[in-house]
Design an enzyme around this catalytic site. Structure first.
Site, mmCIF file in Angstrom:
data_model
loop_
_atom_site.group_PDB
_atom_site.id
_atom_site.type_symbol
_atom_site.label_atom_id
_atom_site.label_comp_id
_atom_site.label_asym_id
_atom_site.label_seq_id
_atom_site.Cartn_x
_atom_site.Cartn_y
_atom_site.Cartn_z
ATOM 1 N N LYS A 25 0.804 -1.112 0.058
ATOM 2 C CA LYS A 25 0.072 -0.038 0.189
ATOM 3 C C LYS A 25 0.863 1.336 0.045
ATOM 4 C CE LYS A 25 -3.272 2.790 2.909
ATOM 5 N NZ LYS A 25 -4.122 2.584 4.224
ATOM 6 N N ASP A 38 -2.649 10.195 3.168
ATOM 7 C CA ASP A 38 -4.135 9.871 3.516
ATOM 8 C C ASP A 38 -4.847 10.900 4.450
ATOM 9 O OD1 ASP A 38 -6.588 8.218 3.757
ATOM 10 O OD2 ASP A 38 -5.883 6.959 5.248
ATOM 11 N N LYS A 42 -10.605 12.818 7.731
ATOM 12 C CA LYS A 42 -9.947 12.395 9.050
ATOM 13 C C LYS A 42 -10.068 13.803 9.749
ATOM 14 C CE LYS A 42 -6.672 8.870 7.835
ATOM 15 N NZ LYS A 42 -7.279 7.840 8.675
ATOM 16 N N ASP A 53 1.633 6.421 5.393
ATOM 17 C CA ASP A 53 0.255 5.562 4.937
ATOM 18 C C ASP A 53 1.099 4.680 3.721
ATOM 19 O OD1 ASP A 53 -1.848 4.418 5.533
ATOM 20 O OD2 ASP A 53 -3.084 5.638 4.511
ATOM 21 N N ASP A 77 -12.212 6.802 3.521
ATOM 22 C CA ASP A 77 -11.123 6.585 4.294
ATOM 23 C C ASP A 77 -10.544 5.122 4.456
ATOM 24 O OD1 ASP A 77 -9.057 7.378 5.826
ATOM 25 O OD2 ASP A 77 -10.144 7.596 7.715
ATOM 26 N N GLU A 135 -9.401 3.425 2.093
ATOM 27 C CA GLU A 135 -8.983 3.233 0.691
ATOM 28 C C GLU A 135 -7.869 2.431 0.337
ATOM 29 O OE1 GLU A 135 -7.670 5.198 3.270
ATOM 30 O OE2 GLU A 135 -5.469 5.015 2.810
ATOM 31 N N ARG A 162 -7.391 -0.601 1.110
ATOM 32 C CA ARG A 162 -7.907 -1.963 0.663
ATOM 33 C C ARG A 162 -8.455 -1.986 -1.005
ATOM 34 N NH1 ARG A 162 -12.314 -2.178 5.173
ATOM 35 N NH2 ARG A 162 -10.431 -0.919 6.241
HETATM 36 N N1 BES Z 1 -4.360 4.536 6.785
HETATM 37 C C1 BES Z 1 -5.326 4.231 7.605
HETATM 38 C C2 BES Z 1 -5.070 3.538 8.768
HETATM 39 C C3 BES Z 1 -4.190 3.946 9.866
HETATM 40 C C4 BES Z 1 -4.517 4.112 11.208
HETATM 41 C C5 BES Z 1 -2.754 3.782 9.696
HETATM 42 C C6 BES Z 1 -3.626 4.585 12.068
HETATM 43 C C7 BES Z 1 -1.913 4.219 10.484
HETATM 44 C C8 BES Z 1 -2.406 4.528 11.736
HETATM 45 C C9 BES Z 1 -6.548 3.520 7.005
HETATM 46 O O1 BES Z 1 -6.516 4.123 5.496
HETATM 47 C C10 BES Z 1 -7.759 4.056 7.393
HETATM 48 O O2 BES Z 1 -8.216 5.260 7.611
HETATM 49 N N2 BES Z 1 -8.378 3.108 7.913
HETATM 50 C C11 BES Z 1 -9.874 3.201 8.564
HETATM 51 C C12 BES Z 1 -10.803 2.154 8.176
HETATM 52 C C13 BES Z 1 -12.008 2.518 8.624
HETATM 53 C C14 BES Z 1 -12.650 3.851 7.771
HETATM 54 C C15 BES Z 1 -12.675 1.347 8.117
HETATM 55 C C16 BES Z 1 -9.586 3.437 10.083
HETATM 56 O O3 BES Z 1 -8.727 2.399 10.511
HETATM 57 O O4 BES Z 1 -10.269 4.212 11.041
HETATM 58 ZN ZN ZN Z 2 -4.841 4.626 4.609
HETATM 59 MN MN MN Z 3 -7.605 5.928 5.353
#
Ligand code: BES
Ligand code: ZN
Ligand code: MN
Length: 504
Positions: free
Chosen positions: A272, A277, A284, A295, A354, A356, A358
């Protein structure tokens, strides 16, 4: 960093600082237990120089504990540094890796540019070559600092790292293992350098250029594609993430094809590479958003792993794919409720923009399969839920194939990295069924790391596959004695060892 193995006698080495390791060979049991720090080398002059401080109780040889002695009597070295490995029974090559890092990080701010470390003799839990390899890795990793853009940055890097081994050691085996450790440590540092870069400097295009530069240096094939190729390959999921950014996406494809290997497994490494992000339209909160420059750590891990693979030359074909994009809100950005068609033909209902990572990986995994990958591994800072589950101690691992995972588990013993396997399952897959299309990109609050993995599972399908969620581990939040605060490079070493296990 220049590196070398010396077989000189420890007491005669003329240096600013000689470093020896010690462990706690505790005596007695239970309440009667007493710490008993002991040096892990035989040299009698060095042992005599340290004897008083070892019996005084000032130094207990705890893990990464240090004690400095000036003008040690009877030694040619100007100073003697003791570094602890902790309890003898638990000391491993991984403790040595950390201790070597601690030694280097001790020297850096003190202006000591040449690090001379005595490898532990007749060491507890590991053969000497493995110890030498771990020490080299630890020294390289310890030498990294993240202050790239400080205008008063002083280059404190260590110029030379010398490991001192007993004269009777198997020199060829030792040299080979040591050289390997340097390659591994420097590859991990390439990953960390990339992860450390801010989003304005390291765009998807720039990440592609850095990968191409690395590939050129070591003779890997590398192609970097952008928007047109994504459309041509019908990568609707990957493209949907990039469509809201002024920065074009980059599809980075690195190939390692050892001569004379035309059959057997083809490994697909998919990372990834979200260079920033924001969350997109599902934006966010601003607190901590600056962290989302890292990210792209999963992608950087694959670039570092490909570097090490190119230099260590396992007899197995490897394809490294990085799906790089910037996730931004914009008039052209995708919206919750949109439906996207992935490369595999599956339709995805976007619930949260968010989620993204996946989406880009879905097409990266499908592409790796199309290019002939027989075994897949992906790495991603994928979910906050994984951090909630495992904290910043273990990264998450998932797999649809126990035999493939067993090889990864064995790789962990060499890498020393901590991963914890979490389950997959039909019930979780059910949580991401969509009413309008095939699947949706989030499965609600519960089991978020697992539903994310099940989403990827849809695209790995029945190809043996491992998914690594490194969200909580890609960034070291508090400095440790052996590693700076900042990018960790986690997963690079384990993926490398896993790949090598197919080409041994
Ligand atoms: N890049 C984030 C995940 C992340 C969180 C990485 C903390 C490093 C530290 C990912 O893209 C994300 O935003 N995931 C969301 C998914 C949710 C919207 C289902 C999350 O984990 O909140
Ligand atoms: Zn992310
Ligand atoms: Mn995200």
């Amino acid at each position: 960093m220049q590196t070398e193995i010396s077989y000189a006698s420890l007491s005669g080495i003329e240096t600013e600082l000689l470093i020896v390791l010690a462990c706690d060979a505790q005596t007695g049991k239970g309440p009667a237990a007493r710490p008993q720090p002991e040096l892990l080398i035989a040299d009698s002059a060095v042992n005599a120089a340290a004897a008083a401080v070892l019996t005084s109780g000032e130094f207990k040889a705890g893990a990464n504990e240090t004690l400095l002695l000036h003008a040690p009597a009877g030694l040619a070295a100007k100073r003697l540094l003791l570094v602890g490995l902790g309890k003898q029974a638990q000391a491993t090559v991984h403790s040595v890796r950390n201790a070597a890092g601690t030694a280097v990080r001790f020297c850096k701010p003190r202006g000591i540019r040449e690090v001379v470390l005595a490898l532990p003799e007749g060491f507890v839990n590991g053969p000497l070559p493995a110890v030498a390899r771990a020490a080299a890795e630890g020294a390289c990793v310890g030498d990294f600092d993240p202050d790239t853009y400080r205008s008063d940055r002083k280059d404190q890097s260590v110029q030379k790292f010398t490991a001192v081994a007993p004269a009777g050691a198997d020199r060829a085996a030792l040299q080979a293992a040591f050289a390997e450790g340097v390659i591994v440590g420097e590859s991990q540092n390439l990953t960390r350098t990339l992860v450390n870069e801010p989003g304005n400097k390291l765009t998807p295009t720039e990440l592609g250029q850095r990968a191409a530069e690395m590939a050129k240096e070591v003779g890997l094939q590398c192609a970097v594609y952008s928007t047109e190729k994504l459309h041509e390959l019908k990568m609707g999921a990957f493209w949907s993430v990039s469509q809201g950014s002024a920065e074009p996406p980059a599809l980075i494809v690195m190939r390692y094809e050892p001569e004379g290997v035309s059959d057997g497994p083809v490994l697909g490494l998919v990372g990834k590479g979200i260079t920033f992000d924001t969350g997109g339209i599902s934006i966010k909160p601003s607190e901590n958003m600056e962290k989302m420059k890292y990210d792209m750590a999963g992608g950087a891990v694959m670039i570092g792993a490909m570097l090490a693979i190119a230099l260590l030359k396992p007899r197995v074909r490897v394809i490294g794919i990085v799906c790089a994009a910037e996730n931004m809100p914009d008039g052209k950005a995708q919206k919750p409720g949109d439906v996207q068609t992935a490369m595999s033909g599956k339709t995805i209902e976007i619930i949260n923009t968010d989620a993204e990572g996946r989406l880009v990986l879905a097409d990266g995994l499908a592409y790796a399969r199309q290019l002939g990958a027989t075994h897949l591994i992906d790495a991603a800072t994928l979910t906050g839920a994984c951090v909630v589950a495992l904290g910043m101690v273990n990264a998450g691992a998932f797999s649809n194939d126990d035999a493939t995972y067993a090889k990864f588990d064995a790789a962990l013993a060499t890498s020393g990295e901590k991963f914890w396997r979490l389950p997959l399952g039909e019930e979780y897959a059910d949580m991401i069924r969509s009413d309008i299309g095939d699947i949706k990109n989030t499965g609600g609050r519960w089991g978020g790391a697992i539903t994310a993995a099940e989403f990827l599972h849809h695209f790995a399908e029945d190809t043996p596959w491992i998914h690594l969620d490194i969200a909580g581990m890609a960034w070291v939040e508090d400095a440790r004695p052996y590693i700076a605060k900042g990018p960790s490079g986690i997963a690079m070493r384990s993926i490398l060892e896993w790949a090598r296990s197919y080409g041994a």
